[in-house]
Design a protein around this motif. Structure first.
Motif, PDB file in Angstrom:
ATOM      1  N   GLU A  59       0.678  -1.196  -0.108  1.00 25.75           N
ATOM      2  CA  GLU A  59       0.065   0.047   0.076  1.00 25.75           C
ATOM      3  C   GLU A  59       0.976   1.194   0.116  1.00 25.75           C
ATOM      4  OE1 GLU A  59      -2.799   0.276   3.189  1.00 25.75           O
ATOM      5  OE2 GLU A  59      -3.626   2.228   2.628  1.00 25.75           O
ATOM      6  N   ASN A 120      -4.413   5.025  -2.054  1.00 27.09           N
ATOM      7  CA  ASN A 120      -5.373   5.693  -1.290  1.00 27.09           C
ATOM      8  C   ASN A 120      -5.830   6.795  -2.374  1.00 27.09           C
ATOM      9  OD1 ASN A 120      -5.643   4.195   1.542  1.00 27.09           O
ATOM     10  ND2 ASN A 120      -3.533   4.726   1.163  1.00 27.09           N
ATOM     11  N   GLU A 152      -8.126   2.195  -2.955  1.00 22.01           N
ATOM     12  CA  GLU A 152      -8.802   2.236  -1.735  1.00 22.01           C
ATOM     13  C   GLU A 152      -9.414   3.374  -1.619  1.00 22.01           C
ATOM     14  OE1 GLU A 152      -6.249   1.457   1.275  1.00 22.01           O
ATOM     15  OE2 GLU A 152      -5.254   0.003   0.120  1.00 22.01           O
ATOM     16  N   ASP A 182     -11.494   0.774   2.204  1.00 25.90           N
ATOM     17  CA  ASP A 182     -10.717   0.901   3.271  1.00 25.90           C
ATOM     18  C   ASP A 182     -11.466   0.894   4.430  1.00 25.90           C
ATOM     19  OD1 ASP A 182      -8.265   1.232   4.506  1.00 25.90           O
ATOM     20  OD2 ASP A 182      -7.716   2.960   3.331  1.00 25.90           O
ATOM     21  N   LYS A 203     -10.797  -3.954   3.284  1.00 22.15           N
ATOM     22  CA  LYS A 203      -9.678  -3.968   4.257  1.00 22.15           C
ATOM     23  C   LYS A 203     -10.576  -4.063   5.503  1.00 22.15           C
ATOM     24  CE  LYS A 203      -5.968  -2.276   2.964  1.00 22.15           C
ATOM     25  NZ  LYS A 203      -4.788  -1.762   2.393  1.00 22.15           N
TER      26      LYS A 203
HETATM   27 MG    MG Z   1      -5.582   2.594   2.835  1.00 22.13          MG
END
Ligand code: MG
Ligand code: C2E
Ligand code: MG
Ligand code: MG
Length: 294
Positions: A59, A120, A152, A182, A203
């Motif tokens: 990530e 993200n 995400e 997320d 997640k």
């Molecule tokens: Mg994240």
């Protein structure tokens, strides 16, 4: 610009009004300068297969290398970026840099060929409606296959402008980029959102991972989310895995992927490449069992 006249723009000015103290304005200017002068960095946290110990990808997490204050965490500046609209240039930089880095790793024959990078996104990055298109162009320029990229979004981000978000996420998926929710379980409408959005990965928020193996409520919540993911054919990634007890509980519940300090903190690009090249991490277990053998 016409797109600036939309509903989100109005909301942004409201937020701005609330936060326009001199101190905030100084911080905003500093962040703007940081983006423009190259003070942002990306760190990459390995995502581990909890059954084999192999690194499946990472990530990308942004940092601000502040000239006086040192390295700042996104917790110190992402809210400011969201409230001032700076999240858009910041997010654009993150996207371009993460794709560039992923392309570099993809071209590196000493790296495993399927090392994915997860990025993200903020809801504000979705409103222009051309994010997937721009992403496709950047991936093409780097000769990066779409299946090496994940995006995400938090539940909160998905809720802000539903139809816009759904269209953009569909466009990502048509490219072959996979979509992760997320901090799953921390929002108000986690379950309803799963029906409305094209999603591949959940997640599990670190808040639920924390008590695994010691707090029966967390075990029950994670078991339920895992059951839901299995039923919907989604993958789960556990966040914030710090202990062997948590690892054991996750494996028992069938959660395949995880990230956390037990394996590695977020790493510089070179350190991540070295981490991957060292091979599978050794998965110790707090109790004996067949899982230990693979
Ligand atoms: Mg994240
Ligand atoms: P997130 O996406 O949920 O990222 C996970 C956070 O947990 C990261 O914090 C990571 O460093 C931290 N973490 C990793 N392993 C552990 C662990 O074992 N224990 C604990 N307690 N924490 C762990 P970080 O890097 O400070 O990022 C915070 C949040 O900022 C991220 O949460 C994400 O929502 C946001 N963020 C980071 N980078 C970006 C970005 O490029 N764009 C946007 N829009 N948001 C970002
Ligand atoms: Mg998260
Ligand atoms: Mg989280």
């Amino acid at each position: 610009r016409a797109k600036d006249l939309g509903k989100n723009r109005v909301q942004m000015y409201d937020a701005r009004e609330r936060r326009s103290s001199p101190a905030t304005l100084v911080a905003e200017q500093a962040l703007r300068a940081a983006i423009e002068t190259g003070q942002l960095r990306l760190r990459y946290q390995p995502v581990i297969d909890l059954f084999t110990g192999r690194t499946m990808g990472c990530e990308a997490l942004v940092r601000w290398a502040h000239p006086e204050l040192g390295v700042l965490s996104p917790r110190d500046f992402i809210d400011l970026a969201e409230d001032t609209g700076l999240i858009r240039p910041l997010g654009a930089w993150v996207l371009a840099e993460a794709i560039r880095q992923a392309g570099e790793w993809h071209a590196d024959t000493s790296m495993p060929p399927h090392t994915s990078v997860s990025i993200n996104l903020s809801a504000q990055q979705l409103v222009d409606g051309d994010l997937a298109e721009r992403t496709a162009a950047m991936m093409k320029a780097m000769q990066l296959p779409a299946d090496s990229l994940f995006v995400e979004l938090t539940e909160r981000a998905l809720a802000t402008d539903e139809s816009v978000a759904r269209a953009e996420l569909n466009a990502f998926r048509e490219l072959g980029v996979r979509v992760a929710v997320d901090d799953f379980g921390t929002g108000y409408s986690s379950l309803a959102q799963l029906r409305r959005f094209p999603v591949d990965v959940l997640k599990l928020d670190a808040a639920f991972v924390r008590g695994l193996g010691s707090n029966p409520a967390d075990d029950a919540i994670v078991a339920t989310v895992q059951g839901l993911a299995d039923a919907l054919a989604l993958h789960t990634v556990a966040e914030g895995v710090e202990t062997v007890q948590q690892l054991d509980a996750l494996r028992e519940l069938g959660c395949r992927l995880g990230q956390g300090y037990l394996f590695s903190e977020p790493l510089t690009p070179d350190a991540f490449a070295a981490f991957v090249k060292r091979g599978a991490v050794e998965l110790v277990s707090s109790r004996p069992g067949p899982a230990e053998l693979d």
